[in-house]
Design a protein around this motif. Structure first.
Motif, PDB file in Angstrom:
ATOM      1  N   SER A 104      11.392   0.946  85.822  1.00  0.00           N
ATOM      2  CA  SER A 104      12.276   0.690  86.485  1.00  0.00           C
ATOM      3  C   SER A 104      13.026  -0.237  86.291  1.00  0.00           C
ATOM      4  O   SER A 104      12.002  -1.102  86.134  1.00  0.00           O
ATOM      5  N   THR A 131      15.952   4.565  86.503  1.00  0.00           N
ATOM      6  CA  THR A 131      14.132   4.493  86.267  1.00  0.00           C
ATOM      7  C   THR A 131      13.866   5.137  84.472  1.00  0.00           C
ATOM      8  O   THR A 131      15.089   6.246  84.660  1.00  0.00           O
ATOM      9  N   ALA A 174      13.591   7.339  75.461  1.00  0.00           N
ATOM     10  CA  ALA A 174      13.434   8.466  75.396  1.00  0.00           C
ATOM     11  C   ALA A 174      15.018   8.997  75.217  1.00  0.00           C
ATOM     12  O   ALA A 174      15.390  10.016  74.874  1.00  0.00           O
ATOM     13  N   SER A 194       7.012  10.483  80.394  1.00  0.00           N
ATOM     14  CA  SER A 194       5.423  11.252  81.252  1.00  0.00           C
ATOM     15  C   SER A 194       4.919  12.177  80.392  1.00  0.00           C
ATOM     16  O   SER A 194       4.143  12.772  80.391  1.00  0.00           O
ATOM     17  N   LYS A 195       6.000  13.232  79.938  1.00  0.00           N
ATOM     18  CA  LYS A 195       5.688  14.524  79.548  1.00  0.00           C
ATOM     19  C   LYS A 195       6.381  14.809  78.012  1.00  0.00           C
ATOM     20  O   LYS A 195       6.392  15.089  77.612  1.00  0.00           O
ATOM     21  N   ASP A 239      11.681   7.762  82.655  1.00  0.00           N
ATOM     22  CA  ASP A 239      10.224   8.670  82.967  1.00  0.00           C
ATOM     23  C   ASP A 239       9.964   9.252  81.675  1.00  0.00           C
ATOM     24  O   ASP A 239      10.778  10.819  80.996  1.00  0.00           O
ATOM     25  N   GLN A 249       3.554   5.087  81.334  1.00  0.00           N
ATOM     26  CA  GLN A 249       4.026   4.706  82.845  1.00  0.00           C
ATOM     27  C   GLN A 249       5.179   4.761  82.349  1.00  0.00           C
ATOM     28  O   GLN A 249       6.406   4.499  82.155  1.00  0.00           O
ATOM     29  N   SER A 250       5.842   5.637  83.738  1.00  0.00           N
ATOM     30  CA  SER A 250       7.495   4.743  84.474  1.00  0.00           C
ATOM     31  C   SER A 250       8.156   3.419  84.343  1.00  0.00           C
ATOM     32  O   SER A 250       7.203   2.491  84.789  1.00  0.00           O
ATOM     33  N   LYS A 287      11.245   1.788  75.647  1.00  0.00           N
ATOM     34  CA  LYS A 287      10.793   3.054  76.517  1.00  0.00           C
ATOM     35  C   LYS A 287      12.318   4.222  76.593  1.00  0.00           C
ATOM     36  O   LYS A 287      12.225   5.299  76.176  1.00  0.00           O
TER      37      LYS A 287
END
Length: 335
Positions: A49, A54, A18, A58-59, A56, A46-47, A14
């Motif tokens: 940590s 963290t 990103a 999700s967008k 994220d 799902q984010s 992830k």
């Protein structure tokens, strides 16, 4: 448009996604995520940590992204231009060799592999197919470590004659089926966490003449290591422990003694101590995973040359040092 895939979409998968989304914006929308392997759409969104923050995503628009359970099916069907492999360590070599053999450039997470034979297979596959293989030894992309390497190579503070590197972490309980706690799958603390420092030591000083290591197995196998590195005219030590309580904060500290200064990196800052002054060099904020992925794209898309940072042969040497440490621990003898 360059199409890419993510193979293994846990925490670091992830992170890389990103960063690729960010780089896509910076590079004028020339990248397209076509497929993901090893997770579902809901799980990917799902984010998560990690010890550096963290993540994220999700967008992220996943409407045109296809999901696979088998990385070979993904590669054969999608034929991406490049892929990111952020899978458990024991899968690194087989995925790399397959992806490269299909003409796919690959960013593969650290450590390179569990054995030198697998490292060699990966290097040979990249050479044979003329595809670029990059290993995620991201500490090489830290501005602070790059500055420290500059001090070592330039001799601005005289010769380095001592170093001490240490890294401590709570026990990693977050991995799929706890694969990371099995040394046969992860290489234990030495190959999973301590490899960052081993790789820096190799990048700074080259291969040691010998290593002498001891470790503990109190809670889990191969949970910690303490090492002495033998170089001509220099004393080096390193330590790593990932058996600490869950509330223990992740910490790392690096000290190099020069003839005219001591340089320390820790607690998020770099400090230089001399007889006359103490100062913190002005450095950009570190985002090492972003910088590493940016470099990967520069090589495969722009034709840049970044061999001194990305050399797989050099990173193979780091694995060789780590494996010698493990052998020294097991045999209670210098290697």
């Amino acid at each position: 448009m360059y199409r890419y895939a993510i193979i293994g979409a846990g925490g670091l998968g992830k992170v890389h996604l990103a960063n690729l989304m960010r780089l896509n914006e910076e590079r004028g929308q020339e990248l397209q995520l076509c497929a993901v392997c090893g997770t579902t759409k809901d799980a990917l969104m799902q984010s998560v940590s990690l010890n550096f923050g963290t993540v994220d995503i999700s967008k992220v628009d996943l409407s045109d992204v296809r999901f696979y359970d088998d990385y070979k099916e993904l590669i054969d069907t999608e034929r991406p231009d490049f892929a990111v492999s952020a899978t458990p360590t024991f899968l690194h070599a087989e995925i790399a060799v397959y992806a490269l053999s299909k003409g796919v450039h690959l960013y593969s997470e650290k450590p390179m592999a569990l054995t030198l034979e697998d490292c060699d297979r990966m290097i040979e596959a990249a050479k044979k197919t003329d595809r670029f293989l990059m290993i995620g030894q991201t500490s090489r992309f830290s501005h602070a470590y790059a500055k420290l390497r500059e001090y070592i190579q330039s001799g601005i503070y005289g010769k380095a004659y001592r170093f001490d590197f240490c890294r401590d972490s709570q026990m990693p309980l977050w991995s799929w089926n706890n694969w990371i706690l099995d040394p046969k799958q992860s290489g234990g603390c030495v190959l999973d966490m301590h490899i960052h420092d081993v790789d820096l030591i190799n990048w700074f000083f080259g291969m040691p003449k010998a290593v002498s290591a001891v470790g503990t197995n109190a809670k889990i196998p191969m949970e910690s290591v303490s090492v002495q590195y033998t170089y001509d005219g220099m004393l080096g030590t390193g330590r790593a422990d990932w058996s600490l309580p869950q509330q223990y904060p992740f910490t790392k500290r690096f000290t190099v003694n020069f003839e005219k200064a001591v340089v320390e990196i820790g607690n998020g800052k770099m400090v230089v101590y001399t007889d006359e002054e103490t100062f913190e060099p002005e450095l950009p904020a570190d985002d090492i995973h972003y910088e590493a992925m940016k470099t990967f794209l520069k090589v495969i898309l722009d034709g840049a040359s970044c061999e001194q940072i990305t050399s797989c042969e050099s990173i193979r040497d780091s694995v060789a040092i780590a494996l010698a440490e493990i052998e020294s621990m097991k045999n209670a003898a210098p290697i």
